[in-house]
Motif scaffolding. Structure first.
Motif, mmCIF file in Angstrom:
data_model
loop_
_atom_site.group_PDB
_atom_site.id
_atom_site.type_symbol
_atom_site.label_atom_id
_atom_site.label_comp_id
_atom_site.label_asym_id
_atom_site.label_seq_id
_atom_site.Cartn_x
_atom_site.Cartn_y
_atom_site.Cartn_z
ATOM 1 N N THR A 31 77.516 34.940 11.127
ATOM 2 C CA THR A 31 76.808 35.352 12.341
ATOM 3 C C THR A 31 76.793 34.216 13.360
ATOM 4 O O THR A 31 76.884 34.444 14.571
ATOM 5 N N GLY B 44 79.826 34.128 15.399
ATOM 6 C CA GLY B 44 80.032 35.331 16.194
ATOM 7 C C GLY B 44 80.913 36.385 15.559
ATOM 8 O O GLY B 44 81.149 37.441 16.151
ATOM 9 N N THR C 98 77.603 40.473 13.479
ATOM 10 C CA THR C 98 76.297 40.597 14.123
ATOM 11 C C THR C 98 75.410 41.499 13.280
ATOM 12 O O THR C 98 75.862 42.496 12.700
#
Length: 305
Positions: free
Chosen positions: A153, A156, A159
């Motif tokens: 997470t 990126g 999510t």
């Protein structure tokens, strides 16, 4: 349609008040929700409703799988083990295409990250979204699944609506929706995979059963060992022999999919042999030969797909 949605809301609220989970009932509710939202999407043309229907389908699959684990309907039973073999050439081709994609696009190094990214890619391959529960992660033999999820997470790649801890605590009756942004389809760009929406849950479910196979659990196999097991399972012919024509697989080929050095790879092979997951295995002249033990169930067996 309105009456159906109101009734479904009441049924889900009633389920949440239960003192004991009934995962078969929960799977039925999610399937009913998927049908209702699909119908609503067909009438209205609203894409978000279709995505919600797909999430409900994925939640139903997860709940059904968890129900079978708890009731002994799959690998925990004394009957035949989960199939190690994909039953059609195209299924093997699709599985290998996911392995190759993850090898080129994994955002973190190492076999643990590779296994988790592979499983999440299979779970979200069609829409970039899916549902996950804590046991999906704890079944992978990861050293620190919470830390690894936080790293995914943090960079990126993944999510979540909450924290990694929330994901690990989630149960089949309340799965966590996840998104892999790089796999969310765009109108002007085709996705990386060619298989259809019906094939995705079959491949994902089959892979989950491979990495949580009873023999691997008994041996307390590491994530690297499970990744190797899954990789080998995509490289077998109908008789369970490894490689093209049953002639084996070169270690440097395996190293592209299982990111460890050759010495560690040989050690992982030994672990699979010791667990009786791989039989007659030998590594000579940089070539892995052997066969998977065969207790085969069809990939498309009801509730096992």
């Amino acid at each position: 349609m309105r009456d159906e949605l109101i009734e479904l809301g009441d049924l889900f609220r009633a389920y949440q008040q239960r003192t004991e989970p009934d995962l078969a009932l929960l799977a039925d509710l999610h399937e009913r929700k998927a049908r209702a939202f699909t119908t609503w999407a067909d009438v209205s043309g609203i894409m978000s409703l279709r995505l919600e229907a797909r999430r409900a389908e994925q939640a139903a699959t997860a709940a059904r799988f968890q129900h079978q684990q708890r009731t002994g309907g799959i690998a925990d039973s004394d009957g035949p083990a989960v199939s190690r073999l994909l039953t059609a050439p195209t299924q093997g081709d699709h599985a290998r295409s996911v392995l190759a994609y993850v090898a080129d696009h994994s955002p973190l190094p190492g076999p643990e990250a590779r296994l988790l990214v592979l499983m999440l890619t299979l779970r979200t391959a069609h829409t970039g979204t899916g549902n996950l529960v804590g046991q999906d992660l704890t079944a992978l033999g990861l050293t620190d699944p919470e830390d690894l999820v936080e790293k995914l997470t943090g960079c990126g790649w993944l999510t979540l609506p909450g924290t990694a801890g929330d994901l690990l605590a989630s149960r089949p009756e309340n799965p966590t929706p996840i998104t892999v942004p790089s796999l969310v389809p765009h109108e002007d760009k085709a996705g990386p995979f060619t298989f259809g929406k019906k094939m995705r849950p079959k491949l994902s479910g089959w892979a989950q059963k491979i990495v949580s196979d009873k023999k691997l659990r008994k041996a307390k196999a590491t994530a690297g060992t499970r990744l190797l097991a899954l990789t080998l399972a995509t490289q077998t012919d109908a008789s369970g022999r490894l490689g093209p024509g049953g002639q084996g697989i070169a270690l440097n080929t395996l190293a592209a999919w299982v990111p460890v050095d050759s010495g560690e790879l040989r050690h992982l092979v030994d672990q699979l042999t010791a667990a009786d997951w791989l039989t007659d295995a030998a590594v000579t002249d940089d070539q892995l030969t052997g066969q998977l033990t065969e207790r085969v169930l069809p990939l498309t067996c009801p509730l096992r797909a």
